[in-house]
Design a protein around this motif. Structure first.
Motif, mmCIF file in Angstrom:
data_model
loop_
_atom_site.group_PDB
_atom_site.id
_atom_site.type_symbol
_atom_site.label_atom_id
_atom_site.label_comp_id
_atom_site.label_asym_id
_atom_site.label_seq_id
_atom_site.Cartn_x
_atom_site.Cartn_y
_atom_site.Cartn_z
ATOM 1 N N CYS A 133 63.089 92.453 97.815
ATOM 2 C CA CYS A 133 63.798 91.615 96.836
ATOM 3 C C CYS A 133 62.992 90.363 96.532
ATOM 4 O O CYS A 133 62.308 89.844 97.405
ATOM 5 N N ASN A 135 64.583 87.644 94.999
ATOM 6 C CA ASN A 135 65.542 86.615 94.597
ATOM 7 C C ASN A 135 65.622 85.376 95.488
ATOM 8 O O ASN A 135 65.987 84.319 95.025
ATOM 9 N N CYS A 137 67.861 84.362 97.740
ATOM 10 C CA CYS A 137 69.152 83.671 97.844
ATOM 11 C C CYS A 137 69.111 82.856 99.138
ATOM 12 O O CYS A 137 68.504 83.277 100.125
ATOM 13 N N TYR A 139 70.872 82.216 101.659
ATOM 14 C CA TYR A 139 71.371 82.653 102.967
ATOM 15 C C TYR A 139 70.640 83.882 103.503
ATOM 16 O O TYR A 139 70.904 84.337 104.598
ATOM 17 N N CYS A 140 69.714 84.453 102.724
ATOM 18 C CA CYS A 140 69.270 85.826 102.987
ATOM 19 C C CYS A 140 67.835 85.914 103.505
ATOM 20 O O CYS A 140 66.941 85.221 103.011
ATOM 21 N N VAL A 177 67.686 97.862 98.255
ATOM 22 C CA VAL A 177 68.199 96.535 98.592
ATOM 23 C C VAL A 177 68.881 95.984 97.354
ATOM 24 O O VAL A 177 69.932 95.357 97.393
ATOM 25 N N ARG A 251 72.531 82.586 93.352
ATOM 26 C CA ARG A 251 72.799 83.904 92.771
ATOM 27 C C ARG A 251 72.516 83.840 91.274
ATOM 28 O O ARG A 251 72.558 82.777 90.664
HETATM 29 S S1 SF4 Z 1 71.150 88.543 98.858
HETATM 30 FE FE1 SF4 Z 1 70.332 90.282 97.784
HETATM 31 S S2 SF4 Z 1 69.499 89.404 95.906
HETATM 32 FE FE2 SF4 Z 1 69.745 87.686 97.325
HETATM 33 S S3 SF4 Z 1 67.769 87.527 98.397
HETATM 34 FE FE3 SF4 Z 1 69.083 88.828 99.649
HETATM 35 S S4 SF4 Z 1 68.562 90.888 99.017
HETATM 36 FE FE4 SF4 Z 1 67.808 89.513 97.416
#
Ligand code: SF4
Length: 403
Positions: A133, A135, A137, A139-140, A177, A251
């Motif tokens: 991914c 992105n 985000c 928290y991820c 993912v 997001r």
């Molecule tokens: S939550 Fe989903 S979209 Fe956001 S960084 Fe994690 S894997 Fe990527």
């Protein structure tokens, strides 16, 4: 994964084979002798004489005889000169000419990282088409742990779907993912992937898992709704129903866009007297800064606006190395537990409502092989689980029933 190598011809070929060997070993593969069973065989061929070509073909045939399910990779001079001839030999998976050799490692270690597909259950298989991914985000950990978004080409996804069909499996769930992000590596589109898979004979149903709301575009929805094998079932992450939190964690949508996509799907796919669309929605509770008021925004958004058939609830967990882990306004574990419980309760209610809204509708069930208390089970296209007394003749068949 086990791989076996064999080399014909000149020193250059031998040197190259050693490089491939090292690469596969570094990717966690075990190298085994040519005469033993392997998952993949690589023949580095030579075309200097006709005997060399003949030998190359014999090696391919022998590998296919030792392990008929194995994938055989052919490269080297013979592969460069006689690609078409080689592609016709049974068991050959990929042919790499001189200019394509550098891709051998990347392509093949990658497609096994993709794990191809699962084969446990005879009726349904998970086909991974995308990984990673971009992105980030807040928290991820996925972009750090699994790397950037990437995918295998459509032609290989189709090849795997054909193998799944050949194994007798009728239903495929596309996973990743961030499945809708398909195409980043290959410049292809997710919609083209869906269209190509839809043509695979033998697979009767497809489902899409883990698709971000902004990537499930009206164009994709319209195509799915035009009478395809794709079922009225979507798994979509929401994470929070509070715009404040969605913005804060980075997001790519707000609640308005989310709700408008759900409305669009329902309008395109639901008909009076027909099945309702099953939405499975991911939600994280207890994100840093989630006050009681913001949690209530999520709760109300789900209960009154989205009304999904299922909520997958996760308590936020603080992952080292992510931005959100540094934020000061963390939520207490006991509060997270209460919010998980509240959403699980809501999920039960919404699921019961969904099932009752589908009562009396005729839908096809794909019966599974397992028996529990003399009963067999299966899912409708819109993912309602039904049961009936076990009947071996019905296993792995689609039967129209009234819900
Ligand atoms: S939550 Fe989903 S979209 Fe956001 S960084 Fe994690 S894997 Fe990527």
């Amino acid at each position: 994964m086990k791989i076996a190598f064999t080399t014909l011809g000149c020193k250059l070929n031998y040197a190259e084979t050693s490089t491939y060997e090292r690469g596969f070993v570094a990717a966690g593969w075990e190298v085994v002798p040519w005469s033993s069973k392997a998952d993949v065989y690589l023949v580095n061929t030579c075309a200097v004489t006709e005997t060399a070509e003949k030998k190359s073909r014999n090696y391919i045939r022998r590998a296919h005889k030792t392990a008929p399910a194995a994938r055989i990779i052919v490269t080297g001079c013979y592969a460069e000169l006689r690609r078409e001839e080689i592609e016709k030999i049974e068991g050959v998976w990929r042919v790499y000419g001189a200019s394509e050799k550098s891709k051998i490692l990347e392509d093949n270690t990658e497609s096994y990282i993709f794990g191809a597909y699962s084969t446990g259950e005879r009726t349904r298989s998970f086909l991974k088409v995308q990984d990673g991914c971009n992105n980030f985000c807040a928290y991820c950990t996925v972009p750090y742990a699994r790397g950037r978004s990437r995918n295998i080409p459509i032609c290989e996804c189709v090849k795997m779907a054909r193998e799944i069909a050949a194994a007798g499996v009728k239903e495929v769930v596309l996973t990743g993912v961030n499945t809708g992000d398909f195409g980043r590596t290959t410049g292809e589109s997710f919609l083209d992937l869906l269209k190509a898979l839809n043509e695979v004979d033998g697979i009767e149903r497809f489902r899409i898992s883990s698709i971000e709301p902004n990537l499930i575009t009206p164009e994709i929805v319209d195509w799915i709704a035009s009478g395809t094998k794709f079922q009225p079932h979507f798994h979509i992450p929401l994470q929070s129903g509070s715009d404040t939190l969605l913005r804060r964690v980075g997001r790519r949508y707000d609640t308005e866009l989310f709700a408008s996509r759900i409305d669009y799907i329902r309008k395109a796919m639901e008909r009076p007297g027909g099945p309702k669309v099953f939405f499975g929605i991911d939600v994280i509770v207890g994100l840093p800064g989630e006050t009681e008021e913001l949690f209530q925004e999520t709760y109300t958004f789900l209960k009154e606006r989205i009304k999904p058939a299922f909520i997958h609830v996760f308590p936020y967990s603080r992952r080292p190395g992510t931005k959100a882990a540094e934020w000061k306004d963390q939520v207490k574990e006991s509060v997270k537990a209460q919010r998980v419980a509240a959403l699980e309760e809501l999920c039960k209610e919404l699921h019961a409502e969904f099932v009752s809204a589908n009562k009396g509708i005729r839908e096809k069930v794909l019966w599974e092989s397992s028996v529990k208390g003399g009963l067999m089970g299966g899912y409708t296209g819109n993912y309602i689980r039904l049961e009936k007394p076990f009947d071996a003749a019905l296993v792995n068949t689609l039967e129209e029933v009234e819900i």
